[in-house]
Every structure is written in C-alpha cells, then in structure tokens.
Design a protein around this motif. Sequence first.
Motif, PDB file in Angstrom:
ATOM      1  N   MET A   1       0.825  -1.197   0.000  1.00 16.27           N
ATOM      2  CA  MET A   1       0.000   0.000   0.000  1.00 16.27           C
ATOM      3  C   MET A   1       0.861   1.249   0.000  1.00 16.27           C
ATOM      4  SD  MET A   1      -3.061   1.296   2.570  1.00 16.27           S
ATOM      5  CE  MET A   1      -2.042   1.617   4.008  1.00 16.27           C
TER       6      MET A   1
ATOM      7  N   ASN B   1      -6.209  -1.680  -4.856  1.00 13.46           N
ATOM      8  CA  ASN B   1      -7.653  -1.603  -5.123  1.00 13.46           C
ATOM      9  C   ASN B   1      -7.878  -2.314  -6.452  1.00 13.46           C
ATOM     10  OD1 ASN B   1     -10.276  -0.962  -5.821  1.00 13.46           O
ATOM     11  ND2 ASN B   1     -10.105   1.218  -5.298  1.00 13.46           N
TER      12      ASN B   1
ATOM     13  N   ARG C   1      -6.594   0.774  -8.926  1.00 15.10           N
ATOM     14  CA  ARG C   1      -6.024   2.018  -8.408  1.00 15.10           C
ATOM     15  C   ARG C   1      -5.080   1.739  -7.256  1.00 15.10           C
ATOM     16  NH1 ARG C   1     -11.665   5.492  -7.823  1.00 15.10           N
ATOM     17  NH2 ARG C   1     -12.032   5.849 -10.051  1.00 15.10           N
TER      18      ARG C   1
ATOM     19  N   VAL D   1      -3.703   3.001  -3.565  1.00  8.71           N
ATOM     20  CA  VAL D   1      -4.391   3.533  -2.383  1.00  8.71           C
ATOM     21  C   VAL D   1      -3.363   4.342  -1.609  1.00  8.71           C
ATOM     22  CG1 VAL D   1      -5.596   2.957  -0.259  1.00  8.71           C
ATOM     23  CG2 VAL D   1      -5.975   1.575  -2.325  1.00  8.71           C
TER      24      VAL D   1
ATOM     25  N   HIS E   1      -3.708   7.615   0.249  1.00  2.00           N
ATOM     26  CA  HIS E   1      -3.992   8.757   1.122  1.00  2.00           C
ATOM     27  C   HIS E   1      -2.792   9.050   2.023  1.00  2.00           C
ATOM     28  CE1 HIS E   1      -5.507   4.985   2.865  1.00  2.00           C
ATOM     29  NE2 HIS E   1      -5.097   5.454   4.024  1.00  2.00           N
TER      30      HIS E   1
ATOM     31  N   TRP F   1      -6.266   8.059  -6.657  1.00  4.14           N
ATOM     32  CA  TRP F   1      -5.687   7.168  -5.661  1.00  4.14           C
ATOM     33  C   TRP F   1      -5.984   7.600  -4.221  1.00  4.14           C
ATOM     34  CZ3 TRP F   1      -2.262  10.644  -3.590  1.00  4.14           C
ATOM     35  CH2 TRP F   1      -1.659  11.555  -4.452  1.00  4.14           C
TER      36      TRP F   1
ATOM     37  N   GLY G   1      -9.342   7.735  -1.833  1.00  2.00           N
ATOM     38  CA  GLY G   1     -10.763   7.485  -1.642  1.00  2.00           C
ATOM     39  C   GLY G   1     -11.408   8.605  -0.857  1.00  2.00           C
TER      40      GLY G   1
ATOM     41  N   TYR H   1     -11.011   8.982   2.857  1.00  2.00           N
ATOM     42  CA  TYR H   1      -9.637   9.254   3.297  1.00  2.00           C
ATOM     43  C   TYR H   1      -9.160  10.639   2.839  1.00  2.00           C
ATOM     44  CZ  TYR H   1      -9.695   4.171   3.823  1.00  2.00           C
ATOM     45  OH  TYR H   1     -10.015   2.887   4.177  1.00  2.00           O
TER      46      TYR H   1
ATOM     47  N   SER I   1     -15.780   0.797   4.033  1.00  2.00           N
ATOM     48  CA  SER I   1     -14.595   0.056   3.604  1.00  2.00           C
ATOM     49  C   SER I   1     -14.814  -1.455   3.667  1.00  2.00           C
ATOM     50  CB  SER I   1     -13.396   0.426   4.483  1.00  2.00           C
ATOM     51  OG  SER I   1     -13.039   1.780   4.326  1.00  2.00           O
TER      52      SER I   1
ATOM     53  N   ASN J   1     -11.629  -6.198  -0.491  1.00  2.00           N
ATOM     54  CA  ASN J   1     -11.134  -4.904  -0.956  1.00  2.00           C
ATOM     55  C   ASN J   1     -11.764  -3.811  -0.101  1.00  2.00           C
ATOM     56  OD1 ASN J   1     -10.367  -2.584  -2.273  1.00  2.00           O
ATOM     57  ND2 ASN J   1     -11.029  -3.246  -4.305  1.00  2.00           N
TER      58      ASN J   1
ATOM     59  N   PHE K   1     -11.321  -0.723  -0.356  1.00  2.00           N
ATOM     60  CA  PHE K   1     -11.184   0.587  -0.984  1.00  2.00           C
ATOM     61  C   PHE K   1     -12.142   0.832  -2.146  1.00  2.00           C
ATOM     62  CE2 PHE K   1      -7.144  -0.634   0.957  1.00  2.00           C
ATOM     63  CZ  PHE K   1      -7.059   0.364   1.903  1.00  2.00           C
TER      64      PHE K   1
END
Length: 545
Positions: free
Chosen positions: A77, A84, A89, A91, A93, A262, A264, A267, A352, A499, A501
């Motif tokens: 991550m 994702n 995508r 992830v 944040h 990227w 969400g 987030y 989530s 998943n 996300f």
Amino acid sequence: MTRLTQTTQWQELKEYSNNLPHMRELFATDSARFDKMSLKACGLLLDYSKNRVNDDVLGKLFSLARGCELESRIRAMFAGDIINNTEKRAVLHTALRAPAGSVVNVDGVNVVPEVQATLAKIEAFVDSITSGKWRGYTGKAITDIVSIGIGGSFLGPKIVTQALRPYANGKLKCHFVANVDATSLVEKLKLVDPETTLFLMSSKSFGTQETLTNTLSARDWFLSTGATQADVAKHFAAVTSNVAKATDFGIDAENIFPMWDWVGGRYSLWSAIGLPIALMVGMDNYRALLAGARAMDEHFTSAPLEQNMPVIMGMLSVWYSNFFNAQSHVVLTYDHYLRGLPAYFQQLDMESNGKSVTLGGETVDHATGPVIWGGEGTNGQHAYHQLLHQGTALIPADFIMPLQSHNPLGEHHAQLASNCFGQTQALMQGRTFEEALAELASSKLSDAEKQLIARHKVMDGNKPSNTLLMDKLTPATLGALIALYEHRTFVQGIIWDINSFDQWGVELGKTLGNDVLARLGAAKEATELDASSNALINLFRQGHI
C-alpha cells in the motif's frame, strides 16, 4: 490459497475462543497484565488489557496476520501498488501526509511534489481569505465559508473542524452542507451574507448529485441577491478533478484544487478536501494534523506486529467479529470536541469493510465489517450503556479520552475520567449474584425480594474494551488517532481478504436513485417497477397520502 476459515491459525483460534477464563480471573492471576497489554505511540496510549485474550491468543492472532501476509500488504500500500483491484487504483492517502522530499510512485511518477505544490496552494489560499486580501464582489472581506460536499468530502472536514475548535483562529465561521434535503441548505443560507460568503464545492467529478444540486441552488441564491455571473468567481471555489465543468460554472481556474483517483473519499480530509480545516485553524495546525497522521504511518510501517497499535486493534476486532459473533462495535468519546468521531469512524469502517466477496471474487464464508456506532460520554451512560452491560449481544467498545481538558472547570474533568474508567471496569468485571445480594443485605426488602432484585442487578462482565488516552487533544494527536483507525480498518480488510477501498454498494443506490428521479418527473404514472416502488413514486407525484 487456503480459505481463511480453513487455515490452521483460524482453527486454533476457534478452539481458544471456547476455553478462555473470565477477565476477572485473567487480571487476578497476572498483576502485570496492564504493563504487558498497553503501549504508547504517536502521543496515544492504548490499554487493551480489558480484552478476552491471553498471551496464547495474541500469539495466534499475530500468526494469523502473518499467514495473511499482512506485513507485505502494508508495504504494498505505501509503495503505491495497485491494491484496489476492482478499480485498478493505488491507495495512497498516506502520500498526502508524506514529508517533502520523499518518493511515492504511481505509474512510475513520484506524486509527492504535486501533493506538496497543492499544500502550498492551499496555504496561499488560506492566507488570502484569513488576512482579508480576498474580497467579495462588493469589496467586503470574507466572513463565512459554506462547505458543500457529501460523504468523506463533508464528514471528515466537518468533524475535524469541530474537534479542533480550541485551535480556531476566530476569523471565519464555517457551515457544512451535505444532505440534498433543501432544508439543510436553506437553513445555512439564513445565517450568511452573500457579500461576505465563500462557497467551497467538493466533488471529484463536479457532478455528484447531492453536491451539484446544492451548489447550483447556492449559486441561484447568490445571483438572486443582486450579484452577477461574473461575481461568482469571487465567491465560489472548488476541489475537483473536472476543471472544465468548474470553470463553466464560473469558478476561476486559480481557485480549483485537485483530487486524485488514488485517494478514496473517506480518506480525503488530508487533501484539498481539508480546506475548511485549514481555513478554520490555520495552516500551522493543519500541517500538525498531517504530521500526527504521518507519525502513525511510520509507526504502522515499522513497528513489529506485536507492538503495532493499528494491528493490535484490527486483530482484536477480527477476534470478536469472527469468533464471538460480535456484530457491532461501539466508539465512546469522553471529550465534547470529539463527539463527531463515532460517525466518522462509522463511515470509514462500514464503507470500507461492508463486503461479502473476497479479492478473488468468491463469496466469503465468515463475518466481515461490524456495525460501528457510538456517541459521547457521559451521555450514553444514561441511554445505551444499559445494553452494553446487560444486553445479550457482545459489543466490544473503544473508550477515547484526553487526560487534560481544554476547558478545566472545577471537578468536571475528574468526574468525566471517573465515569470513563469506571465504565471499562464495570464492563470487564461485572457483578455476581452474590455481590448483588450482599449490597441488598441492609435493605428492608424481604428475602424473596432480595433474591429477585439481586438477579436483576447481576452483570456478567467479561465485556471487552480498549481505552485510548492522549495527554491533550491537539492537531497532532487527532491526526494520529484518525490514522490509527484508518490502518485498523485496513488490517481487518487484509485478514478478511476483501477490498477495503471500493464501494460498489453505494454505486447501485445512486444508479437506481437517478432512475427513480426521472420517473418522479415523468408525465405518466409509474407502472414498470415493483408494486412498492410504483406506489411510492405515485404518492410523491400526488403530494399527499
């Protein structure tokens, strides 16, 4: 890959769940239990000693985490890998709070310079508003912000702004609008002056139905007060990926802030979506919020699983959801400024992990996300705590409290703390029939009445809870706290092989809602849907029952 429920670790945990002593006994036989089952990180202290676990259970939980490759998934991550998988995508944040000079690649491009450039743009924007340099179309300075968004674009900024009120610069008032119910917008517009109000619209597509509808109505109201379309640029700004639509609306391109695929929505407060936070508390405090979250990121990526706060909390949630049939989890904040956090964590966790299909597309054969709910202490003690203590459902609880108050007044904070700590103790130890009967010994009740009342006063106890403490609620500790729950949510998703996300369930509701909207405005009665939907649509068209 072996299904989760067929792994050796899962089967061993299932066996352990049926053979654990009461927590009273666990504490009685281990005077060092708190020392062993508490840890400090990033300005927070987690006491997880009041849980139905011993060293063996914790060891099996961490073994399960390793068997699910949690450590490598964490690294993936943070490295910007496409985790994702349904939306293809990254992830990231966490990149929004990465330090300047670091490297986080998405498709071979380091995104950190763009993030830092956006932060600089936010800082310049905040300075222009709070210094009074920004003037409305009649030459007056801005006094009010109306922030229009929904989901994470609304909830994160609202709750963080509320939580950081002690740090507010006092130069602006911020009003949040999310619900498409016109009343929400209309009531906010009653509080502001069009000559001194800035509207901030947050929508990645500039087309989110609720957000766009509210923004269009806000513009209509603004124009109805005597402003012109040319004046819109001085009173509207946007956070969006759709620059063309925003400029067509009348927003100056200089006042449009980016969003990235990227990140969400739930987030996104760390991005330009957090503009209302920066406007209300200033950039120094906003950067401190980011720094607190970054500290938790560093802890999450570096601490061993056994000493990793998000991992411990995530694995405890798995323990109760999957081995004790705990279908909900309560978050209790013993600080008035944090009263909105349960709703924020509710969205974070339930959007989530409310999933029933594995990453590989198979139907899960185990429980996933529990219902997250909660409220403010001590109010809840006079309402739903009764269910926590004597109800038939097992409901794990998180208690959150700062040791120092921003508003010290007499014995208020000591009483608050005594209630917080007393509740965790009561949930853990409960009250036996013999103890209840002894309490009634000096009463004038008959023996039969004492026996009856004692039965009603029994509490089994053995109800699990975590206690999270901080010295004081600051931007940094708040940032760390929110990031802690973000990573806790991720940990659960990895174990459950889902998943965390995407949110396809949300998408279906939007699609069907748009279809219904068209039917509400159609010339003929609805007849093509199910009987209930047809009847409801036709009743709305009639305007009466």
